[in-house]
Design a protein around this motif. Sequence first.
Motif, PDB file in Angstrom:
ATOM      1  N   THR A   1       2.713   5.817   7.552  1.00 50.06           N
ATOM      2  CA  THR A   1       2.973   4.935   6.414  1.00 50.06           C
ATOM      3  C   THR A   1       4.459   4.678   6.251  1.00 50.06           C
ATOM      4  O   THR A   1       4.900   3.533   6.086  1.00 50.06           O
TER       5      THR A   1
ATOM      6  N   GLY B   1       5.964   2.582   9.250  1.00 52.81           N
ATOM      7  CA  GLY B   1       5.605   1.173   9.144  1.00 52.81           C
ATOM      8  C   GLY B   1       6.358   0.475   8.042  1.00 52.81           C
ATOM      9  O   GLY B   1       6.804  -0.673   8.189  1.00 52.81           O
ATOM     10  N   THR B   2       6.540   1.169   6.927  1.00 53.23           N
ATOM     11  CA  THR B   2       7.249   0.581   5.792  1.00 53.23           C
ATOM     12  C   THR B   2       8.717   0.344   6.115  1.00 53.23           C
ATOM     13  O   THR B   2       9.262  -0.730   5.835  1.00 53.23           O
TER      14      THR B   2
ATOM     15  N   VAL C   1       3.415  -4.119   9.729  1.00 53.48           N
ATOM     16  CA  VAL C   1       2.401  -4.143   8.683  1.00 53.48           C
ATOM     17  C   VAL C   1       1.066  -3.624   9.207  1.00 53.48           C
ATOM     18  O   VAL C   1       0.290  -2.991   8.469  1.00 53.48           O
TER      19      VAL C   1
ATOM     20  N   THR D   1       0.549  -1.225  11.005  1.00 52.95           N
ATOM     21  CA  THR D   1       0.465   0.239  10.953  1.00 52.95           C
ATOM     22  C   THR D   1      -0.206   0.701   9.667  1.00 52.95           C
ATOM     23  O   THR D   1      -0.663   1.851   9.586  1.00 52.95           O
ATOM     24  N   ASP D   2      -0.258  -0.178   8.678  1.00 56.55           N
ATOM     25  CA  ASP D   2      -0.961   0.162   7.438  1.00 56.55           C
ATOM     26  C   ASP D   2      -2.448   0.378   7.701  1.00 56.55           C
ATOM     27  O   ASP D   2      -3.118   1.101   6.955  1.00 56.55           O
TER      28      ASP D   2
ATOM     29  N   ASP E   1      -2.762   4.197   9.246  1.00 55.75           N
ATOM     30  CA  ASP E   1      -2.712   5.399   8.414  1.00 55.75           C
ATOM     31  C   ASP E   1      -4.077   5.692   7.789  1.00 55.75           C
ATOM     32  O   ASP E   1      -4.478   6.848   7.646  1.00 55.75           O
TER      33      ASP E   1
ATOM     34  N   ASP F   1       1.016   5.247  -0.049  1.00 58.41           N
ATOM     35  CA  ASP F   1       0.580   4.018   0.618  1.00 58.41           C
ATOM     36  C   ASP F   1       0.699   2.820  -0.318  1.00 58.41           C
ATOM     37  O   ASP F   1       1.211   1.768   0.064  1.00 58.41           O
ATOM     38  N   SER F   2       0.240   2.985  -1.553  1.00 59.62           N
ATOM     39  CA  SER F   2       0.311   1.888  -2.514  1.00 59.62           C
ATOM     40  C   SER F   2       1.756   1.527  -2.848  1.00 59.62           C
ATOM     41  O   SER F   2       2.109   0.345  -2.947  1.00 59.62           O
TER      42      SER F   2
ATOM     43  N   CYS G   1       4.425   1.995  -0.945  1.00 60.32           N
ATOM     44  CA  CYS G   1       5.028   1.345   0.222  1.00 60.32           C
ATOM     45  C   CYS G   1       4.547  -0.098   0.370  1.00 60.32           C
ATOM     46  O   CYS G   1       5.320  -0.978   0.771  1.00 60.32           O
ATOM     47  N   ASP G   2       3.289  -0.345   0.046  1.00 57.26           N
ATOM     48  CA  ASP G   2       2.767  -1.716   0.089  1.00 57.26           C
ATOM     49  C   ASP G   2       3.564  -2.620  -0.841  1.00 57.26           C
ATOM     50  O   ASP G   2       3.923  -3.756  -0.477  1.00 57.26           O
TER      51      ASP G   2
ATOM     52  N   ARG H   1      -4.035  -8.424  -1.015  1.00 56.74           N
ATOM     53  CA  ARG H   1      -2.831  -8.209  -0.215  1.00 56.74           C
ATOM     54  C   ARG H   1      -2.953  -8.788   1.194  1.00 56.74           C
ATOM     55  O   ARG H   1      -2.000  -9.362   1.720  1.00 56.74           O
TER      56      ARG H   1
END
Length: 204
Positions: free
Chosen positions: A32, A35-36, A63, A65-66, A69, A87-88, A90-91, A150
Amino acid sequence: MLNLFARGHVNRLTDPVGRRLVALGIGPDTMTVLGTVGALACSVVFLPTGRLVLGSVLVTVFVLTDLLDGAMARARGHGTPFGAVLDSTCDRMVDGALFGALAWWALTGGDEPVAAAAALVALVGGQIVSYVKARAESVGLAAEGGLVERAERLVLGLLGAFLAGLGVPYALTVALVVLAIGTVVTLGQRILAVRRSSREVPRA
């Protein structure tokens, strides 16, 4: 909306990769963060300077990579509350960097003020859509679904940037205006969903 139709097919592709990465000792949280960081760096380095094709392709790679995870969490047999929050969070960071960078380019090198305004509407609206869901769930209500979630935001934003980088006239403006309108509609749908959920709670 895309999540409803594509999730099963995507999982069949990502789950073997997730199992392999877990076997190598890599954790979902690490994926995560990697990727971010990659998506943030590519958004702020390439998109504001007009390298839209390269930027949109690289952001898309990071992206994706989201998806991994989540596959890695399934491979381990469980997720964690910290992982869900990470995760949220980083999104939201990636969304902010992507649409902020597109707005910056549209106002400067792109000279497309309508696209810039639409990008900001999509950015702020997308954050509020996510907040409505999180806030509703925190008080025991539901706020699922909507026209533009998203996945749709990322597809429209990155596709518009890619086509604009190839020289397609007004591609970014059209993509972002459609996205902005869809985001506003989705916000209304989420609010209505919360209202319906709140009416059902006393009867449950």
